[in-house]
Design an enzyme around this catalytic site. Sequence first.
Site, short mmCIF file in Angstrom:
data_model
loop_
_atom_site.label_atom_id
_atom_site.label_comp_id
_atom_site.label_asym_id
_atom_site.label_seq_id
_atom_site.Cartn_x
_atom_site.Cartn_y
_atom_site.Cartn_z
N GLY A 1 0.84 -1.20 0.00
CA GLY A 1 0.00 0.00 0.00
C GLY A 1 0.87 1.24 0.00
O GLY A 1 1.96 1.25 -0.57
N GLU A 2 0.39 2.30 0.63
CA GLU A 2 1.10 3.58 0.79
C GLU A 2 1.28 4.34 -0.54
O GLU A 2 1.87 5.41 -0.56
CB GLU A 2 2.51 3.39 1.39
CG GLU A 2 2.54 2.72 2.73
CD GLU A 2 3.97 2.50 3.24
OE1 GLU A 2 4.95 3.00 2.61
OE2 GLU A 2 4.13 1.84 4.28
N GLY A 3 0.82 3.76 -1.66
CA GLY A 3 1.10 4.37 -2.96
C GLY A 3 2.43 3.92 -3.54
O GLY A 3 2.89 4.46 -4.55
#
Length: 336
Positions: free
Chosen positions: A302-304
Amino acid sequence: MTSIQEILQRKIDFKTKPLGALGVLEKIAFQVGSIQNSLNPVLKNPTIVVFAGDHGVANDGLSAYPQEVTYQMVLNFLQGGAAINVFSKQNSITLKIVDAGVNYHFESNPNLINAKVARGTRSFLREKAMTPSQLEDCLQKGKKIVNVVAQTGCNVIGFGEMGIANTSAAAMLMSYCCTIPIENCVGRGTGINDLQLENKISLLKIAANLHGTITNPIEILQTFGGFEIAQMVGAILAAFEKNMLILVDGFIASSAFLVAFKINTEIIKNAIFCHQSEEQGHKKMLAFMQAEPLLQLNMRLGEGTGCAVAYPIIESAVNFLNQMSSFESAGISNKD
């Protein structure tokens, strides 16, 4: 095809290479040129916005990590210590962190956008995750954040997230939006074991039985979404209105895109799905939207991070279109 698209395809085809030899890079170049209605598209001030929020179901045994990790990771983002910080810095991408609804009071920080709706959603195992007014607040806050980013000249934006238990929320959004059984949508999230996975599926089936049939994407989002996911939905719709190139990260970010897609299917034109997550539902979710992921790196952070890692490939696609010689300009004979 419009005339600009025909000329764009011809420009790609007559570069000094065999037809189609740059594969997916050619598709990306065509897509970006089409979005910008230009034979010489430009990527300006690439930005990734990471939305963080807590989920009521985090305290119901759906994650391997305690809820506190959400705020701890936000602090890590602000200190520059997370993977998304490293990859964004490496690729000269502006990074924005948003408190959409973390169960923690953050001190004022110039690097943190305060868009807190509440200190976490309610548990969808007992009631809808948010009220209609909270959902509307999320959509408007997401839109406002993108409008501010657009004022910096940014025309390419990626979305990431942080929120313990948000794979459960994403699985429910996927199951309802795609009408796929919940067991085909659920993955291991933060790394739960087999027994925990069985429990997760069981609890999510209970939630589905509690809420029954829902078909409206807005109500599905209100029922199961997190504040960070709902703000991403508003942000994605706003980014499309601004005609930005939209970079979509993994399972959770894609679930937000899925809800936005159910609201407006046209947004798919502006999207690049940066990678296929290790979460088992992600492949099926992408297939539902007929979306092709750019990378498959077995990532599930996740987190970009997928957006940041994929960005240089997108840059390469635009650069070859703008800088590579044509057969004519290079004086090279084309095939008969």
